[in-house]
Design an enzyme around this catalytic site. Sequence first.
Site, PDB file in Angstrom:
ATOM      1  N   GLU A   1      -9.771  -2.134   4.875  1.00 46.66           N
ATOM      2  CA  GLU A   1     -10.394  -1.737   6.133  1.00 46.66           C
ATOM      3  C   GLU A   1     -11.692  -2.521   6.362  1.00 46.66           C
ATOM      4  O   GLU A   1     -12.270  -3.070   5.414  1.00 46.66           O
ATOM      5  CB  GLU A   1     -10.723  -0.234   6.081  1.00 46.66           C
ATOM      6  CG  GLU A   1      -9.479   0.668   6.009  1.00 46.66           C
ATOM      7  CD  GLU A   1      -8.798   0.860   7.366  1.00 46.66           C
ATOM      8  OE1 GLU A   1      -8.720  -0.096   8.156  1.00 46.66           O
ATOM      9  OE2 GLU A   1      -8.332   1.986   7.623  1.00 46.66           O
TER      10      GLU A   1
ATOM     11  N   ASP B   1       0.825  -1.213   0.000  1.00 50.96           N
ATOM     12  CA  ASP B   1       0.000   0.000   0.000  1.00 50.96           C
ATOM     13  C   ASP B   1       0.858   1.262   0.000  1.00 50.96           C
ATOM     14  O   ASP B   1       2.073   1.212   0.206  1.00 50.96           O
ATOM     15  CB  ASP B   1      -0.989   0.007   1.185  1.00 50.96           C
ATOM     16  CG  ASP B   1      -0.351  -0.393   2.500  1.00 50.96           C
ATOM     17  OD1 ASP B   1       0.885  -0.257   2.633  1.00 50.96           O
ATOM     18  OD2 ASP B   1      -1.083  -0.840   3.403  1.00 50.96           O
TER      19      ASP B   1
ATOM     20  N   HIS C   1      -7.475  -4.620   9.970  1.00 49.83           N
ATOM     21  CA  HIS C   1      -7.163  -4.434   8.547  1.00 49.83           C
ATOM     22  C   HIS C   1      -5.879  -5.155   8.168  1.00 49.83           C
ATOM     23  O   HIS C   1      -4.966  -5.298   8.985  1.00 49.83           O
ATOM     24  CB  HIS C   1      -7.133  -2.948   8.153  1.00 49.83           C
ATOM     25  CG  HIS C   1      -5.939  -2.177   8.610  1.00 49.83           C
ATOM     26  ND1 HIS C   1      -5.986  -0.826   8.877  1.00 49.83           N
ATOM     27  CD2 HIS C   1      -4.649  -2.520   8.849  1.00 49.83           C
ATOM     28  CE1 HIS C   1      -4.789  -0.400   9.248  1.00 49.83           C
ATOM     29  NE2 HIS C   1      -3.965  -1.409   9.237  1.00 49.83           N
TER      30      HIS C   1
ATOM     31  N   ASN D   1      -7.742  -2.716  14.183  1.00 53.78           N
ATOM     32  CA  ASN D   1      -9.123  -2.954  13.734  1.00 53.78           C
ATOM     33  C   ASN D   1      -9.222  -4.151  12.792  1.00 53.78           C
ATOM     34  O   ASN D   1     -10.279  -4.407  12.216  1.00 53.78           O
ATOM     35  CB  ASN D   1      -9.691  -1.700  13.051  1.00 53.78           C
ATOM     36  CG  ASN D   1      -9.014  -1.386  11.717  1.00 53.78           C
ATOM     37  OD1 ASN D   1      -8.031  -2.031  11.349  1.00 53.78           O
ATOM     38  ND2 ASN D   1      -9.525  -0.393  11.013  1.00 53.78           N
TER      39      ASN D   1
HETATM   40  P1  PGA Z   1       1.887  -1.572  12.797  1.00 53.27           P
HETATM   41  O1  PGA Z   1       0.779  -1.501  11.680  1.00 53.27           O
HETATM   42  O2  PGA Z   1       2.837  -2.646  12.353  1.00 53.27           O
HETATM   43  O3  PGA Z   1       2.537  -0.225  12.808  1.00 53.27           O
HETATM   44  O4  PGA Z   1       1.210  -1.914  14.069  1.00 53.27           O
HETATM   45  C1  PGA Z   1       0.241  -2.680  11.178  1.00 53.27           C
HETATM   46  C2  PGA Z   1      -0.865  -2.379  10.212  1.00 53.27           C
HETATM   47  O5  PGA Z   1      -1.557  -1.359  10.392  1.00 53.27           O
HETATM   48  O6  PGA Z   1      -1.080  -3.175   9.300  1.00 53.27           O
END
Ligand code: PGA
Length: 248
Positions: free
Chosen positions: A143, A67, A138, A136
Amino acid sequence: MKLICVSNENEMSIETSRLIASLVRIKPNAILGLPTGSTPLGTYSELIRMFIEENLDFSKIRAFNVDEYIGLSGYHPQSYRMFMQKHFLDHINISPDNTFIPDGMTDDIDRECREYDERLESFGFADLQLLGIGPNGHIAFNEPGDQFIAHTHCATLTASTIEANSRFFDSRDQMPSRAITIGMRAIMSSKRLVLIASGRAKADAIAKTCFGPVTPQMPGSIIQLHPNATVIVDEAALSATGLFGDDD
Ligand code: PGA
């Protein structure tokens, strides 16, 4: 789905880097699908160490990222292109021509998404798709929503994601609210999927992803349907599953 529980974040990174290094050695021209975020940082450090100390060779590896924020150029310090260069790609012998990240400054988002999908498809998708997970649920920037989205698309980030990721920006207002993300087709078409998480902030998402119903409200849960998925988590990230008795 294979679940590997390790005691802490460092062990998660060591275990994950070993899996990736084995693939790189067995298949020197492998396709790696890579995420950004705090979670894979230790994995990338360990792979850099293996490159320096153990001659792990990335010269024929192709790497695509999952992404990129819309509205940030690859030179913006918080762009995912910059993140990848800084934390991984600049420190190994991968060819710049073999690294792919969506263009967050494109003037035609639909075309950028379509072309990114076409490129992934032309590779035959990832030999190993590494993923983190948001609090959450994702994966990449897929999302929670009413349906799983198959193709690379423009995602509107949820309040939870903006809350979680705005820590990297000077202020919340500076954080983009949209991103280009690969969709579930690329994720589910990977030959091997490795999802990593550490810490209590991910415990609820991990419990639901691994043991809850498969639902687009918890996007990570789709990996239950992947034929070759491995989840590598530390004990804190497993703490909401009940696997350790009384949640401590
Ligand atoms: P993080 O993010 O590794 O910074 O916790 C993970 C994500 O949002 O996929």
